[in-house]
Design a protein around this motif. Structure first.
Motif, PDB file in Angstrom:
ATOM      1  N   ARG A  40       0.868  -1.170   0.000  1.00  0.00           N
ATOM      2  CA  ARG A  40       0.000   0.000   0.000  1.00  0.00           C
ATOM      3  C   ARG A  40       0.907   1.223   0.000  1.00  0.00           C
ATOM      4  O   ARG A  40       1.945   1.221   0.685  1.00  0.00           O
ATOM      5  N   ASP A  57      -3.847  -2.579   5.582  1.00  0.00           N
ATOM      6  CA  ASP A  57      -4.896  -1.555   5.599  1.00  0.00           C
ATOM      7  C   ASP A  57      -4.895  -0.792   6.925  1.00  0.00           C
ATOM      8  O   ASP A  57      -5.065   0.430   6.948  1.00  0.00           O
ATOM      9  N   VAL A 117      -2.038   1.662   6.997  1.00  0.00           N
ATOM     10  CA  VAL A 117      -2.303   2.848   6.167  1.00  0.00           C
ATOM     11  C   VAL A 117      -3.163   3.846   6.937  1.00  0.00           C
ATOM     12  O   VAL A 117      -2.930   5.066   6.862  1.00  0.00           O
ATOM     13  N   ASP A 165      -3.882   8.717  -1.167  1.00  0.00           N
ATOM     14  CA  ASP A 165      -3.801   7.269  -1.343  1.00  0.00           C
ATOM     15  C   ASP A 165      -3.160   6.933  -2.678  1.00  0.00           C
ATOM     16  O   ASP A 165      -3.415   7.588  -3.687  1.00  0.00           O
TER      17      ASP A 165
END
Lengths: 250, 250
Positions: A175, A228, A231, A247
């Motif tokens: 990510r 996730d 992040v 993002d």
């Protein structure tokens, strides 16, 4: 973390070391290997010198789960990779009949054909790696995969590698989140995030562009839920620092 | 051949091994080193892991005349190159007052400044490498040169290296001649040329493009007169094969 399956790339070629040619095969192979669950753990660029190649192959095939070579399997005098792999494994070079048939499909004068048939020589005990471009194949000798250096051909060979030949672990996912903040501004807080998630790799990549400077944060690991969650932590950190989190990175 | 002065590059960074970032520093450094009379002899891409970096630095500084590292000298937790170089040499990390002054020129909140001051830490006994971008410098520890990974910054550091710091041999020069002939057509004759000129490196680089296929022949060595003579030999070979020699390559 789940067991990591490691891969090492050996980029064989004076033209890369001299700066004449820009290697792009490393990036391509790294991304494709990741999908097979193999983590590129080291890469070496080495010259077309037999002792150097043999030593690197023997060191790396013992040290890593898989070794992938590119370059040095063409028809000319400086194409010595097949010879070196055979020497590294202590086996003979033999003419592979399938590879020979592929090469003979394209007609050529006798002296040209003789040079091209060099590309049918493989170490005894190896298996072929398909070449979707229709040219001569690569080959696999135990955990060592020998491929062409020309990117188009190399990519065709990589495309033929699958789970039947390569036993990988879980692919690494990533990510990215970016902001127009200096790397130094984020540094102290980032260490805390890294320390709380030892199985994940948190990297920061500063950039300087016409549109301003900033930093992209890249989180890599095999557990998508954990990525996730991290992040979201990073998003809060960026907001607290007065930044505007983006993002996918900037 | 005259004595060859060897250089090894250590590209430090998970982002290169993951395929996220395309390295371009190798090509730049190889070309610049050649002008200083240093032949890039090997390059390794290694991850941000202390044991791996320390082992590679110690192996390569013994094996090559010079070692050049890129990456891992920023302000964040994953920037561990300076620590690793100090560990490799068995010396302490100290704050360099000149580097500290450069970093303090740009104002920042205390926590940001603290992170940025990580970049002033150098192994005891090292000397600084100028950074023309105005950012923190790199450093040299004996035969190991430690530079940034961001290409713009790395290039600024490389630009400051000169004959005072690096004792090179004769720069390698090259000549290229190309033709729309297959590599296999040229292969047999090329070996003869190589055998007659053991001090020169004769490479053949096939290409496949929309405009057709062909091969570029690259001759590299330190004696320009010898290179010119070889190019004339290659020109005759190409003409004899029915090709149209193109100086400088295709």
């Amino acid at each position: 973390m789940a067991e990591t399956v490691t891969g090492c790339m050996l980029i064989i070629g004076n033209e890369i070391l001299s700066g004449r040619t820009q290697d792009t095969n490393l990036k391509h192979l790294a991304i494709e290997l990741n999908e097979l669950g193999v983590r590129m753990t080291e890469a070496r660029v080495i010259p077309d010198i037999e002792e150097v190649i043999v030593a690197a192959v023997n060191e790396c095939r013992a040290k890593f789960d898989y070794v992938f070579t590119t370059g040095g399997i063409g028809p000319t005098h400086d194409d010595i990779t097949a010879d070196c792999i055979a020497a590294a494994f202590g086996v003979r070079l033999i003419m592979d009949p399938t590879a020979e048939a592929i090469i003979r499909r394209r007609e050529a004068p006798p002296d040209v054909m003789e040079a091209r048939l060099r590309m049918a020589r493989v170490p005894e005990g190896s298996t072929l790696i398909d070449n979707g471009t229709g040219g001569p194949p690569g080959f696999q000798m135990e955990n060592v995969f020998v491929m062409a250096g020309v990117p188009m051909v190399m990519q065709a060979m990589v495309a033929s590698l699958d789970a039947k030949r390569i036993r990988g672990g879980k692919p690494v996912r990533s990510r990215t989140i970016g902001a127009h903040l200096g790397e130094g501004q984020i540094a102290a807080l980032l260490r805390g995030v890294q320390d709380n998630h030892p199985d994940v790799d948190v990297g920061s990549y500063p950039f300087y562009r016409d549109t301003g400077y900033g930093t992209n944060l890249v989180v890599r690991g095999t557990d998508e839920a954990e990525l996730d969650a991290i992040v979201e932590e990073l998003r809060s950190i960026i907001v607290d620092l007065g930044g505007n989190p983006t993002d996918g990175g900037l």
